[in-house]
Design a protein around this motif. Structure first.
Motif, PDB file in Angstrom:
ATOM      1  N   GLY A  16       5.328   5.536  20.885  1.00 38.99           N
ATOM      2  CA  GLY A  16       4.487   5.483  22.076  1.00 38.99           C
ATOM      3  C   GLY A  16       4.875   4.354  23.003  1.00 38.99           C
TER       4      GLY A  16
ATOM      5  N   ALA B 137       0.631   7.268  26.001  1.00 43.78           N
ATOM      6  CA  ALA B 137       0.189   8.151  24.916  1.00 43.78           C
ATOM      7  C   ALA B 137       0.908   7.824  23.616  1.00 43.78           C
ATOM      8  CB  ALA B 137       0.444   9.602  25.298  1.00 43.78           C
TER       9      ALA B 137
ATOM     10  N   GLU C 197       2.543   9.506  20.292  1.00 42.38           N
ATOM     11  CA  GLU C 197       3.063  10.790  19.853  1.00 42.38           C
ATOM     12  C   GLU C 197       3.482  10.719  18.387  1.00 42.38           C
ATOM     13  OE1 GLU C 197       6.235  11.988  22.363  1.00 42.38           O
ATOM     14  OE2 GLU C 197       5.087  11.764  24.228  1.00 42.38           O
TER      15      GLU C 197
END
Length: 582
Positions: free
Chosen positions: A368, A375, A377
Protein backbone atom coordinates in the motif's frame (compact mmCIF):
# COMPACT_ATOMS: atom_id res chain seq x y z
CA UNK A 1 56.26 1.46 35.18
CA UNK A 2 53.60 2.23 37.80
CA UNK A 3 53.92 0.28 41.05
CA UNK A 4 50.50 1.11 42.54
CA UNK A 5 46.92 1.86 41.55
CA UNK A 6 44.02 -0.08 40.15
CA UNK A 7 43.77 -2.18 37.01
CA UNK A 8 41.04 -2.12 34.39
CA UNK A 9 40.22 -3.76 31.07
CA UNK A 10 41.55 -2.19 27.88
CA UNK A 11 40.03 -2.72 24.46
CA UNK A 12 42.59 -4.21 22.05
CA UNK A 13 43.38 -2.33 18.85
CA UNK A 14 41.59 -3.54 15.71
CA UNK A 15 43.33 -6.48 14.10
CA UNK A 16 45.25 -5.63 10.97
CA UNK A 17 45.42 -1.90 11.82
CA UNK A 18 49.14 -1.90 12.56
CA UNK A 19 51.26 0.84 11.02
CA UNK A 20 54.32 -1.41 11.12
CA UNK A 21 56.06 -1.81 7.76
CA UNK A 22 58.07 -4.94 7.07
CA UNK A 23 61.14 -5.06 4.86
CA UNK A 24 62.80 -8.30 3.87
CA UNK A 25 66.52 -8.89 4.25
CA UNK A 26 68.77 -10.76 1.79
CA UNK A 27 69.97 -14.28 2.60
CA UNK A 28 73.10 -14.48 4.70
CA UNK A 29 76.21 -16.06 3.16
CA UNK A 30 76.33 -19.72 4.00
CA UNK A 31 72.81 -19.76 5.46
CA UNK A 32 71.45 -23.30 6.08
CA UNK A 33 68.18 -24.47 4.45
CA UNK A 34 65.99 -23.67 7.49
CA UNK A 35 67.22 -20.08 7.52
CA UNK A 36 66.60 -19.74 3.77
CA UNK A 37 63.02 -20.88 4.24
CA UNK A 38 62.44 -18.53 7.19
CA UNK A 39 63.91 -15.59 5.29
CA UNK A 40 61.79 -16.27 2.23
CA UNK A 41 58.54 -16.52 4.20
CA UNK A 42 59.40 -13.31 6.03
CA UNK A 43 60.14 -11.54 2.74
CA UNK A 44 56.66 -12.49 1.50
CA UNK A 45 55.22 -10.22 4.20
CA UNK A 46 57.27 -7.19 3.12
CA UNK A 47 55.96 -4.02 1.47
CA UNK A 48 57.93 -4.40 -1.75
CA UNK A 49 55.98 -4.00 -4.97
CA UNK A 50 57.88 -6.68 -6.92
CA UNK A 51 59.00 -9.05 -4.12
CA UNK A 52 62.60 -8.34 -5.10
CA UNK A 53 63.99 -9.48 -1.75
CA UNK A 54 61.93 -12.69 -1.73
CA UNK A 55 63.33 -13.56 -5.16
CA UNK A 56 66.88 -13.51 -3.74
CA UNK A 57 66.01 -16.73 -1.89
CA UNK A 58 65.09 -18.49 -5.17
CA UNK A 59 67.21 -19.98 -7.89
CA UNK A 60 67.28 -17.95 -11.10
CA UNK A 61 65.01 -20.45 -12.86
CA UNK A 62 62.54 -20.52 -9.96
CA UNK A 63 62.43 -16.71 -9.86
CA UNK A 64 61.52 -16.60 -13.54
CA UNK A 65 58.72 -19.16 -13.09
CA UNK A 66 57.30 -17.74 -9.88
CA UNK A 67 54.22 -15.49 -10.30
CA UNK A 68 53.37 -13.96 -6.90
CA UNK A 69 50.42 -12.06 -8.38
CA UNK A 70 48.62 -15.22 -9.45
CA UNK A 71 47.15 -15.92 -5.99
CA UNK A 72 47.52 -15.31 -2.27
CA UNK A 73 46.71 -18.12 0.15
CA UNK A 74 45.57 -16.95 3.60
CA UNK A 75 46.15 -19.29 6.55
CA UNK A 76 44.55 -19.00 9.97
CA UNK A 77 47.56 -20.65 11.60
CA UNK A 78 50.79 -20.57 9.72
CA UNK A 79 52.56 -21.11 7.52
CA UNK A 80 54.02 -23.63 9.96
CA UNK A 81 57.18 -25.64 9.34
CA UNK A 82 56.51 -29.35 9.74
CA UNK A 83 59.68 -31.16 10.95
CA UNK A 84 58.07 -34.57 10.36
CA UNK A 85 57.87 -33.84 6.63
CA UNK A 86 61.27 -32.21 6.28
CA UNK A 87 64.11 -34.28 4.87
CA UNK A 88 67.34 -34.47 2.88
CA UNK A 89 67.19 -35.91 -0.61
CA UNK A 90 68.71 -39.37 -0.86
CA UNK A 91 71.53 -38.14 -3.05
CA UNK A 92 72.29 -35.33 -0.61
CA UNK A 93 71.93 -32.67 -3.32
CA UNK A 94 68.64 -31.19 -2.16
CA UNK A 95 66.41 -30.52 0.80
CA UNK A 96 62.61 -30.68 1.11
CA UNK A 97 60.87 -28.42 3.59
CA UNK A 98 57.19 -28.88 4.47
CA UNK A 99 54.68 -26.07 5.13
CA UNK A 100 51.34 -26.68 6.84
CA UNK A 101 48.40 -24.70 8.16
CA UNK A 102 44.65 -24.23 7.97
CA UNK A 103 43.60 -22.39 4.84
CA UNK A 104 40.72 -19.92 5.24
CA UNK A 105 40.75 -18.04 1.93
CA UNK A 106 42.41 -17.41 -1.40
CA UNK A 107 42.89 -14.10 -3.20
CA UNK A 108 42.70 -15.09 -6.84
CA UNK A 109 44.30 -13.49 -9.90
CA UNK A 110 41.36 -11.08 -10.15
CA UNK A 111 42.19 -10.00 -6.56
CA UNK A 112 38.83 -11.37 -5.40
CA UNK A 113 38.47 -12.98 -1.96
CA UNK A 114 37.29 -16.60 -1.96
CA UNK A 115 36.50 -18.32 1.34
CA UNK A 116 38.18 -21.71 1.23
CA UNK A 117 38.36 -23.72 4.47
CA UNK A 118 40.76 -26.61 3.96
CA UNK A 119 44.02 -28.06 5.31
CA UNK A 120 47.14 -26.58 3.73
CA UNK A 121 50.12 -28.78 2.96
CA UNK A 122 52.82 -27.76 0.48
CA UNK A 123 56.57 -28.17 0.15
CA UNK A 124 59.59 -26.07 -0.72
CA UNK A 125 62.50 -27.84 -2.38
CA UNK A 126 65.97 -26.40 -1.94
CA UNK A 127 69.14 -27.06 -3.84
CA UNK A 128 72.65 -25.72 -3.83
CA UNK A 129 73.39 -22.98 -6.37
CA UNK A 130 76.86 -21.83 -7.36
CA UNK A 131 77.88 -18.36 -6.22
CA UNK A 132 81.05 -16.31 -6.41
CA UNK A 133 82.08 -17.61 -2.98
CA UNK A 134 81.11 -21.24 -3.49
CA UNK A 135 77.64 -22.73 -3.17
CA UNK A 136 74.51 -21.40 -1.44
CA UNK A 137 71.19 -23.02 -0.62
CA UNK A 138 68.30 -21.62 -2.68
CA UNK A 139 64.66 -22.60 -3.25
CA UNK A 140 64.15 -24.23 -6.66
CA UNK A 141 60.57 -25.47 -6.34
CA UNK A 142 57.76 -23.68 -4.47
CA UNK A 143 53.95 -23.36 -4.43
CA UNK A 144 52.31 -20.94 -6.86
CA UNK A 145 51.62 -17.43 -5.58
CA UNK A 146 52.10 -16.13 -2.04
CA UNK A 147 51.20 -17.70 1.31
CA UNK A 148 50.49 -15.53 4.37
CA UNK A 149 49.14 -15.86 7.89
CA UNK A 150 45.86 -14.09 8.61
CA UNK A 151 47.41 -11.33 10.72
CA UNK A 152 49.92 -10.48 7.98
CA UNK A 153 47.13 -10.54 5.39
CA UNK A 154 45.10 -8.00 7.38
CA UNK A 155 48.16 -5.78 7.77
CA UNK A 156 49.20 -5.92 4.11
CA UNK A 157 45.91 -5.97 2.19
CA UNK A 158 43.09 -3.46 1.82
CA UNK A 159 39.53 -4.19 0.68
CA UNK A 160 38.47 -1.83 -2.11
CA UNK A 161 35.09 -1.60 -3.81
CA UNK A 162 35.26 -1.26 -7.58
CA UNK A 163 32.02 0.02 -9.12
CA UNK A 164 30.21 -1.13 -12.25
CA UNK A 165 26.74 -0.40 -13.57
CA UNK A 166 23.99 -2.94 -13.04
CA UNK A 167 23.09 -4.56 -16.36
CA UNK A 168 19.65 -3.92 -17.73
CA UNK A 169 17.80 -6.84 -19.31
CA UNK A 170 14.87 -6.78 -21.70
CA UNK A 171 12.64 -7.74 -18.78
CA UNK A 172 13.21 -4.33 -17.17
CA UNK A 173 11.15 -2.51 -19.77
CA UNK A 174 11.65 0.87 -21.37
CA UNK A 175 11.00 2.85 -18.19
CA UNK A 176 13.58 1.10 -16.03
CA UNK A 177 15.52 4.33 -15.53
CA UNK A 178 19.18 4.84 -14.83
CA UNK A 179 21.29 1.83 -13.85
CA UNK A 180 22.69 1.93 -10.31
CA UNK A 181 26.33 1.26 -9.47
CA UNK A 182 27.19 -2.13 -7.94
CA UNK A 183 30.14 -2.67 -5.59
CA UNK A 184 32.67 -5.33 -6.60
CA UNK A 185 35.09 -5.89 -3.67
CA UNK A 186 38.73 -6.79 -4.32
CA UNK A 187 41.85 -6.90 -2.15
CA UNK A 188 44.88 -4.76 -2.96
CA UNK A 189 48.21 -4.32 -1.20
CA UNK A 190 47.53 -1.19 0.80
CA UNK A 191 51.05 0.31 0.72
CA UNK A 192 51.79 -0.37 -2.95
CA UNK A 193 50.14 2.67 -4.62
CA UNK A 194 46.52 1.67 -3.98
CA UNK A 195 45.14 4.47 -6.19
CA UNK A 196 46.94 3.21 -9.29
CA UNK A 197 46.21 -0.42 -8.40
CA UNK A 198 42.49 0.40 -8.04
CA UNK A 199 42.32 2.20 -11.39
CA UNK A 200 44.04 -0.69 -13.15
CA UNK A 201 41.78 -3.24 -11.49
CA UNK A 202 38.67 -1.27 -12.45
CA UNK A 203 39.79 -1.04 -16.08
CA UNK A 204 40.43 -4.81 -16.18
CA UNK A 205 36.72 -5.36 -15.59
CA UNK A 206 34.50 -6.97 -12.94
CA UNK A 207 35.30 -10.19 -11.15
CA UNK A 208 33.91 -13.43 -12.60
CA UNK A 209 31.31 -13.73 -9.84
CA UNK A 210 29.72 -10.32 -10.53
CA UNK A 211 30.36 -10.10 -14.28
CA UNK A 212 27.03 -11.65 -15.44
CA UNK A 213 24.96 -8.85 -13.83
CA UNK A 214 27.08 -5.72 -14.37
CA UNK A 215 28.75 -3.83 -17.17
CA UNK A 216 31.55 -1.29 -17.44
CA UNK A 217 31.21 1.91 -19.44
CA UNK A 218 34.89 1.70 -20.37
CA UNK A 219 35.42 0.30 -23.89
CA UNK A 220 36.95 -3.16 -24.02
CA UNK A 221 40.73 -2.90 -23.96
CA UNK A 222 40.84 0.47 -22.19
CA UNK A 223 43.95 0.81 -20.03
CA UNK A 224 46.19 3.49 -18.66
CA UNK A 225 48.27 5.27 -21.27
CA UNK A 226 51.55 3.44 -21.88
CA UNK A 227 54.26 4.75 -19.61
CA UNK A 228 51.89 5.79 -16.79
CA UNK A 229 53.51 4.42 -13.65
CA UNK A 230 51.64 6.13 -10.82
CA UNK A 231 48.51 8.21 -10.27
CA UNK A 232 47.95 10.62 -7.40
CA UNK A 233 45.59 13.55 -6.81
CA UNK A 234 46.98 17.10 -6.81
CA UNK A 235 46.83 19.51 -3.87
CA UNK A 236 43.19 20.28 -4.72
CA UNK A 237 42.23 16.58 -4.70
CA UNK A 238 41.81 16.43 -8.48
CA UNK A 239 42.99 13.28 -10.22
CA UNK A 240 43.96 13.13 -13.90
CA UNK A 241 43.75 9.70 -15.51
CA UNK A 242 45.43 9.32 -18.94
CA UNK A 243 43.88 6.53 -21.02
CA UNK A 244 45.02 4.67 -24.11
CA UNK A 245 43.58 5.09 -27.60
CA UNK A 246 40.62 2.75 -26.93
CA UNK A 247 38.81 5.60 -25.18
CA UNK A 248 39.73 8.45 -27.54
CA UNK A 249 36.48 8.58 -29.51
CA UNK A 250 33.79 7.95 -26.89
CA UNK A 251 30.78 10.24 -26.41
CA UNK A 252 30.63 12.76 -23.59
CA UNK A 253 27.77 11.07 -21.72
CA UNK A 254 29.60 7.75 -21.72
CA UNK A 255 32.79 9.42 -20.54
CA UNK A 256 30.91 10.91 -17.58
CA UNK A 257 29.68 7.42 -16.62
CA UNK A 258 33.25 6.12 -16.84
CA UNK A 259 34.40 8.93 -14.57
CA UNK A 260 31.64 8.08 -12.07
CA UNK A 261 32.92 4.50 -11.84
CA UNK A 262 36.39 5.83 -11.05
CA UNK A 263 35.14 8.51 -8.67
CA UNK A 264 33.30 6.10 -6.35
CA UNK A 265 36.03 3.46 -6.59
CA UNK A 266 38.66 5.92 -5.39
CA UNK A 267 36.57 7.97 -2.98
CA UNK A 268 37.73 6.25 0.22
CA UNK A 269 41.36 5.60 -0.74
CA UNK A 270 42.76 8.99 0.28
CA UNK A 271 42.42 10.76 3.61
CA UNK A 272 40.80 13.82 2.00
CA UNK A 273 38.82 12.08 -0.73
CA UNK A 274 38.66 12.90 -4.44
CA UNK A 275 37.02 16.14 -5.51
CA UNK A 276 37.28 15.71 -9.27
CA UNK A 277 38.18 13.06 -11.84
CA UNK A 278 39.53 14.13 -15.23
CA UNK A 279 39.87 11.55 -17.99
CA UNK A 280 42.40 12.27 -20.72
CA UNK A 281 42.81 11.02 -24.28
CA UNK A 282 45.99 9.27 -25.38
CA UNK A 283 47.35 12.60 -26.67
CA UNK A 284 46.89 14.24 -23.26
CA UNK A 285 43.83 16.33 -24.14
CA UNK A 286 40.85 16.43 -21.82
CA UNK A 287 38.16 13.84 -22.50
CA UNK A 288 35.74 14.80 -19.70
CA UNK A 289 35.68 15.69 -16.00
CA UNK A 290 33.36 14.88 -13.11
CA UNK A 291 33.15 16.45 -9.65
CA UNK A 292 31.48 15.22 -6.47
CA UNK A 293 28.13 16.95 -7.07
CA UNK A 294 27.87 15.60 -10.61
CA UNK A 295 28.85 12.07 -9.49
CA UNK A 296 25.85 11.81 -7.16
CA UNK A 297 23.60 12.63 -10.10
CA UNK A 298 25.15 9.95 -12.29
CA UNK A 299 24.88 7.23 -9.61
CA UNK A 300 21.80 8.00 -7.48
CA UNK A 301 21.71 4.64 -5.67
CA UNK A 302 25.34 4.67 -4.57
CA UNK A 303 24.31 5.70 -1.04
CA UNK A 304 21.05 6.13 0.80
CA UNK A 305 21.89 9.56 2.17
CA UNK A 306 18.46 10.99 1.31
CA UNK A 307 16.56 8.67 3.66
CA UNK A 308 14.21 10.56 5.95
CA UNK A 309 13.09 8.00 8.53
CA UNK A 310 13.70 4.69 10.28
CA UNK A 311 10.71 2.37 10.72
CA UNK A 312 9.47 -0.45 12.95
CA UNK A 313 6.25 -2.24 13.89
CA UNK A 314 4.80 -1.10 17.21
CA UNK A 315 3.07 -3.22 19.85
CA UNK A 316 -0.30 -2.68 18.10
CA UNK A 317 0.99 -4.14 14.82
CA UNK A 318 1.12 -0.78 13.05
CA UNK A 319 4.04 0.66 11.08
CA UNK A 320 5.60 3.67 12.80
CA UNK A 321 8.55 5.88 11.97
CA UNK A 322 11.16 8.00 13.71
CA UNK A 323 13.50 10.70 12.31
CA UNK A 324 17.00 9.72 11.27
CA UNK A 325 18.54 11.16 14.42
CA UNK A 326 15.53 11.79 16.64
CA UNK A 327 13.42 9.79 19.10
CA UNK A 328 9.92 11.01 18.20
CA UNK A 329 7.83 8.00 17.14
CA UNK A 330 4.71 8.53 15.02
CA UNK A 331 2.45 6.33 12.86
CA UNK A 332 3.13 6.45 9.14
CA UNK A 333 0.55 8.06 6.89
CA UNK A 334 -1.83 5.89 4.94
CA UNK A 335 -3.23 2.43 5.65
CA UNK A 336 -0.08 1.02 7.30
CA UNK A 337 -0.52 3.41 10.21
CA UNK A 338 -4.32 3.53 10.32
CA UNK A 339 -4.93 0.32 12.28
CA UNK A 340 -7.09 -1.44 9.71
CA UNK A 341 -4.64 -4.38 9.51
CA UNK A 342 -2.11 -5.74 12.00
CA UNK A 343 1.37 -6.57 10.73
CA UNK A 344 4.23 -8.56 12.17
CA UNK A 345 6.90 -7.40 9.68
CA UNK A 346 7.08 -4.64 7.09
CA UNK A 347 9.34 -3.11 4.47
CA UNK A 348 9.41 0.43 3.10
CA UNK A 349 10.29 1.20 -0.52
CA UNK A 350 13.50 3.10 -1.09
CA UNK A 351 11.53 6.11 -2.29
CA UNK A 352 9.60 5.97 1.03
CA UNK A 353 6.27 6.26 -0.78
CA UNK A 354 5.08 2.63 -0.47
CA UNK A 355 5.24 -0.17 2.05
CA UNK A 356 4.72 -3.92 2.18
CA UNK A 357 3.70 -5.87 5.24
CA UNK A 358 3.10 -9.45 6.34
CA UNK A 359 -0.09 -10.08 8.30
CA UNK A 360 0.15 -10.89 11.98
CA UNK A 361 -0.51 -14.58 11.31
CA UNK A 362 2.23 -14.69 8.63
CA UNK A 363 -0.11 -15.93 5.90
CA UNK A 364 -0.61 -12.88 3.67
CA UNK A 365 1.41 -10.08 2.08
CA UNK A 366 -0.06 -6.58 1.72
CA UNK A 367 1.15 -3.60 -0.30
CA UNK A 368 0.00 0.00 0.00
CA UNK A 369 0.80 3.68 -0.15
CA UNK A 370 2.45 5.69 2.61
CA UNK A 371 0.40 8.70 1.61
CA UNK A 372 -2.80 9.77 3.38
CA UNK A 373 -5.86 8.31 1.70
CA UNK A 374 -3.95 5.48 0.03
CA UNK A 375 -5.44 2.01 -0.24
CA UNK A 376 -4.16 -1.27 1.21
CA UNK A 377 -4.05 -4.14 -1.27
CA UNK A 378 -3.71 -7.81 -0.45
CA UNK A 379 -1.31 -9.47 -2.90
CA UNK A 380 -1.62 -12.95 -4.31
CA UNK A 381 1.17 -14.20 -2.04
CA UNK A 382 -0.14 -16.78 0.43
CA UNK A 383 1.56 -19.21 2.77
CA UNK A 384 -0.16 -22.51 3.60
CA UNK A 385 2.27 -23.53 6.34
CA UNK A 386 0.60 -24.93 9.47
CA UNK A 387 2.84 -23.11 11.96
CA UNK A 388 3.09 -19.31 12.11
CA UNK A 389 6.89 -19.43 12.35
CA UNK A 390 6.98 -21.39 9.06
CA UNK A 391 5.15 -18.78 7.01
CA UNK A 392 6.25 -15.60 5.21
CA UNK A 393 9.52 -13.83 6.02
CA UNK A 394 9.82 -10.08 6.23
CA UNK A 395 9.62 -8.57 2.72
CA UNK A 396 12.37 -6.53 1.04
CA UNK A 397 12.31 -3.88 -1.71
CA UNK A 398 15.20 -3.51 -4.13
CA UNK A 399 16.32 -0.26 -5.73
CA UNK A 400 14.35 -1.05 -8.89
CA UNK A 401 11.06 -0.96 -6.98
CA UNK A 402 10.55 -4.74 -7.01
CA UNK A 403 9.41 -6.65 -3.94
CA UNK A 404 10.87 -9.91 -2.54
CA UNK A 405 9.64 -12.31 0.14
CA UNK A 406 10.22 -15.97 1.07
CA UNK A 407 7.71 -18.58 2.13
CA UNK A 408 9.23 -20.84 4.79
CA UNK A 409 6.59 -23.55 4.41
CA UNK A 410 8.49 -26.86 4.92
CA UNK A 411 6.21 -28.49 2.34
CA UNK A 412 6.80 -25.80 -0.29
CA UNK A 413 9.64 -23.38 0.54
CA UNK A 414 9.88 -20.61 -2.08
CA UNK A 415 11.57 -17.32 -2.85
CA UNK A 416 9.04 -14.98 -4.49
CA UNK A 417 9.45 -11.83 -6.59
CA UNK A 418 6.77 -9.25 -7.39
CA UNK A 419 7.73 -6.74 -10.12
CA UNK A 420 7.00 -3.28 -8.73
CA UNK A 421 5.19 -5.02 -5.85
CA UNK A 422 2.21 -5.91 -8.01
CA UNK A 423 0.60 -8.77 -9.89
CA UNK A 424 1.19 -12.46 -9.53
CA UNK A 425 4.37 -13.50 -7.69
CA UNK A 426 7.13 -15.19 -9.68
CA UNK A 427 8.94 -18.07 -8.01
CA UNK A 428 12.69 -17.49 -8.16
CA UNK A 429 15.02 -20.43 -8.58
CA UNK A 430 17.95 -20.36 -6.15
CA UNK A 431 20.86 -22.40 -7.49
CA UNK A 432 22.86 -24.16 -4.79
CA UNK A 433 20.20 -23.88 -2.09
CA UNK A 434 19.82 -27.66 -1.88
CA UNK A 435 17.68 -28.71 1.06
CA UNK A 436 18.12 -25.32 2.73
CA UNK A 437 15.17 -23.13 3.68
CA UNK A 438 15.25 -19.32 3.46
CA UNK A 439 14.59 -17.64 6.82
CA UNK A 440 15.29 -14.02 5.89
CA UNK A 441 15.67 -11.96 2.69
CA UNK A 442 17.49 -8.68 2.08
CA UNK A 443 18.10 -7.37 -1.44
CA UNK A 444 20.88 -4.85 -2.08
CA UNK A 445 19.95 -1.35 -3.22
CA UNK A 446 21.25 -2.07 -6.72
CA UNK A 447 19.05 -5.17 -7.06
CA UNK A 448 21.99 -7.22 -8.37
CA UNK A 449 22.71 -9.13 -5.15
CA UNK A 450 20.57 -10.77 -2.49
CA UNK A 451 21.45 -11.76 1.08
CA UNK A 452 19.69 -14.80 2.52
CA UNK A 453 19.65 -16.46 5.91
CA UNK A 454 19.50 -20.17 5.04
CA UNK A 455 18.56 -22.89 7.50
CA UNK A 456 20.09 -26.27 6.75
CA UNK A 457 20.75 -29.14 9.16
CA UNK A 458 19.61 -27.02 12.14
CA UNK A 459 22.14 -24.27 11.44
CA UNK A 460 21.44 -20.85 9.94
CA UNK A 461 24.10 -19.30 7.72
CA UNK A 462 24.34 -16.06 5.74
CA UNK A 463 24.67 -16.48 1.98
CA UNK A 464 24.87 -13.91 -0.79
CA UNK A 465 23.76 -14.69 -4.34
CA UNK A 466 23.78 -12.96 -7.70
CA UNK A 467 20.39 -11.88 -9.13
CA UNK A 468 20.13 -12.61 -12.86
CA UNK A 469 17.19 -11.20 -14.83
CA UNK A 470 16.18 -12.40 -18.28
CA UNK A 471 13.06 -12.71 -20.39
CA UNK A 472 10.70 -9.87 -21.33
CA UNK A 473 8.52 -7.46 -19.30
CA UNK A 474 5.54 -9.72 -20.04
CA UNK A 475 7.42 -12.94 -19.31
CA UNK A 476 10.33 -12.20 -16.94
CA UNK A 477 12.75 -14.82 -15.64
CA UNK A 478 14.64 -14.12 -12.40
CA UNK A 479 17.21 -16.49 -10.90
CA UNK A 480 19.61 -16.36 -7.95
CA UNK A 481 22.93 -18.01 -8.72
CA UNK A 482 26.31 -18.81 -7.16
CA UNK A 483 25.45 -18.55 -3.48
CA UNK A 484 28.52 -17.99 -1.33
CA UNK A 485 29.01 -17.82 2.43
CA UNK A 486 29.26 -14.25 3.67
CA UNK A 487 29.96 -15.07 7.32
CA UNK A 488 31.85 -18.39 7.32
CA UNK A 489 33.28 -17.62 10.77
CA UNK A 490 29.79 -17.80 12.32
CA UNK A 491 28.07 -21.07 13.12
CA UNK A 492 24.66 -19.47 13.67
CA UNK A 493 23.43 -16.15 12.21
CA UNK A 494 20.34 -14.62 13.82
CA UNK A 495 19.85 -11.40 11.85
CA UNK A 496 21.48 -9.42 9.06
CA UNK A 497 21.16 -6.27 6.98
CA UNK A 498 23.04 -4.59 4.14
CA UNK A 499 25.24 -1.83 5.58
CA UNK A 500 27.08 -0.45 2.55
CA UNK A 501 28.06 -1.20 -1.01
CA UNK A 502 29.51 -4.63 -0.19
CA UNK A 503 29.17 -4.76 3.60
CA UNK A 504 26.58 -6.36 5.87
CA UNK A 505 26.01 -6.22 9.60
CA UNK A 506 25.21 -9.56 11.24
CA UNK A 507 24.16 -10.82 14.63
CA UNK A 508 25.34 -14.34 15.33
CA UNK A 509 27.81 -16.54 17.14
CA UNK A 510 30.85 -18.62 16.41
CA UNK A 511 31.14 -22.24 17.49
CA UNK A 512 31.07 -22.37 21.28
CA UNK A 513 30.76 -18.59 21.53
CA UNK A 514 28.14 -16.05 22.54
CA UNK A 515 26.13 -13.79 20.27
CA UNK A 516 28.04 -10.87 18.81
CA UNK A 517 27.48 -8.13 16.24
CA UNK A 518 29.95 -7.82 13.40
CA UNK A 519 30.44 -6.24 10.01
CA UNK A 520 31.26 -8.69 7.21
CA UNK A 521 31.96 -8.30 3.52
CA UNK A 522 29.67 -9.86 0.94
CA UNK A 523 32.65 -11.90 -0.34
CA UNK A 524 33.01 -13.68 3.01
CA UNK A 525 35.88 -11.70 4.50
CA UNK A 526 35.69 -9.92 7.84
CA UNK A 527 35.27 -6.17 7.50
CA UNK A 528 37.79 -4.03 9.37
CA UNK A 529 35.05 -1.54 10.19
CA UNK A 530 34.26 -0.23 13.67
CA UNK A 531 33.89 -2.70 16.51
CA UNK A 532 30.26 -2.92 17.58
CA UNK A 533 29.30 -2.96 21.26
CA UNK A 534 27.49 -6.05 22.48
CA UNK A 535 23.71 -6.28 22.51
CA UNK A 536 21.71 -8.83 24.49
CA UNK A 537 19.32 -11.04 22.56
CA UNK A 538 19.34 -9.28 19.20
CA UNK A 539 16.74 -10.91 16.93
CA UNK A 540 16.46 -8.27 14.19
CA UNK A 541 18.81 -5.58 12.94
CA UNK A 542 18.60 -2.80 10.36
CA UNK A 543 21.31 -0.70 8.75
CA UNK A 544 21.48 1.84 5.96
CA UNK A 545 23.85 1.83 3.00
CA UNK A 546 24.86 5.24 4.36
CA UNK A 547 27.22 4.39 7.24
CA UNK A 548 26.59 7.79 8.85
CA UNK A 549 23.12 6.66 9.95
CA UNK A 550 22.68 4.68 13.19
CA UNK A 551 22.03 0.97 13.45
CA UNK A 552 18.57 -0.01 14.73
CA UNK A 553 17.82 -3.38 16.34
CA UNK A 554 15.19 -5.37 18.20
CA UNK A 555 16.58 -6.90 21.38
CA UNK A 556 15.59 -7.85 24.90
CA UNK A 557 15.60 -4.11 25.68
CA UNK A 558 13.09 -3.30 22.92
CA UNK A 559 13.84 -1.14 19.88
CA UNK A 560 17.38 0.17 20.34
CA UNK A 561 19.59 2.43 18.29
CA UNK A 562 23.36 2.80 17.95
CA UNK A 563 24.76 6.12 16.73
CA UNK A 564 28.41 6.50 15.67
CA UNK A 565 30.75 6.62 18.65
CA UNK A 566 27.96 5.84 21.14
CA UNK A 567 26.47 2.85 22.93
CA UNK A 568 23.15 1.16 22.30
CA UNK A 569 20.22 3.22 23.57
CA UNK A 570 16.59 2.13 23.98
CA UNK A 571 14.06 4.10 21.90
CA UNK A 572 10.90 2.24 22.96
CA UNK A 573 10.38 -0.84 25.11
CA UNK A 574 7.73 -2.40 22.88
CA UNK A 575 8.09 -2.96 19.15
CA UNK A 576 9.70 -5.24 16.57
CA UNK A 577 10.86 -5.57 12.95
CA UNK A 578 13.02 -2.41 12.63
CA UNK A 579 13.86 -1.49 9.03
CA UNK A 580 15.40 1.19 6.88
CA UNK A 581 13.87 1.73 3.44
CA UNK A 582 14.60 -1.41 1.45
Amino acid sequence: MPDSGGAGPVDPPPQGDSQVRVFGVPPRDGAPPAEIVEGFLEALTSDEADYAMARKYLTEEASERWSPGSSTTVLADGPNRDPDRTSNDRDGGGFTYALTGRKIATINEERAYESDEAPYAETLHLTKQKSKDGEEWRIEDLPEGVVLGESDFKRIYLSVNKYYFASRSSSDGASAGQSPLVADPVYLRKRIDPVTQSVKSLLEGPTDWLDPVVSSRFPTGTALKKGTKSLSPDDQNRLKVPLNRKADGIRQDRCVSMAAQLFFTLQDLTSTGIEEIELQRSNGSRLCALDADQADGVAPHHTAGTLSFQYFVDDKGQLVRMPRNGDDVEPVSGPFGAGEQEFRTAAVSRAEDRAAGVSNDGKSLFVGSLLAGGALEQTKVRSKAKKEEDRLTAPSWDGRGDLWVADQDPENPRLLWLPEGEGSPLEVKVAGLGEGRIKSVRVSADGARIALLVEDDDTVSLKVGRVEREGTPDDPVVDVRELRLAAPQMEEVTAMSWAGGSRLVVAGKEAGGVQQLRYVQSDGSVSLGPTLPGLTGATEIAASEDDRLPLVAHSEDGIVRLAQGANWRTVVKEGSAPVYPG
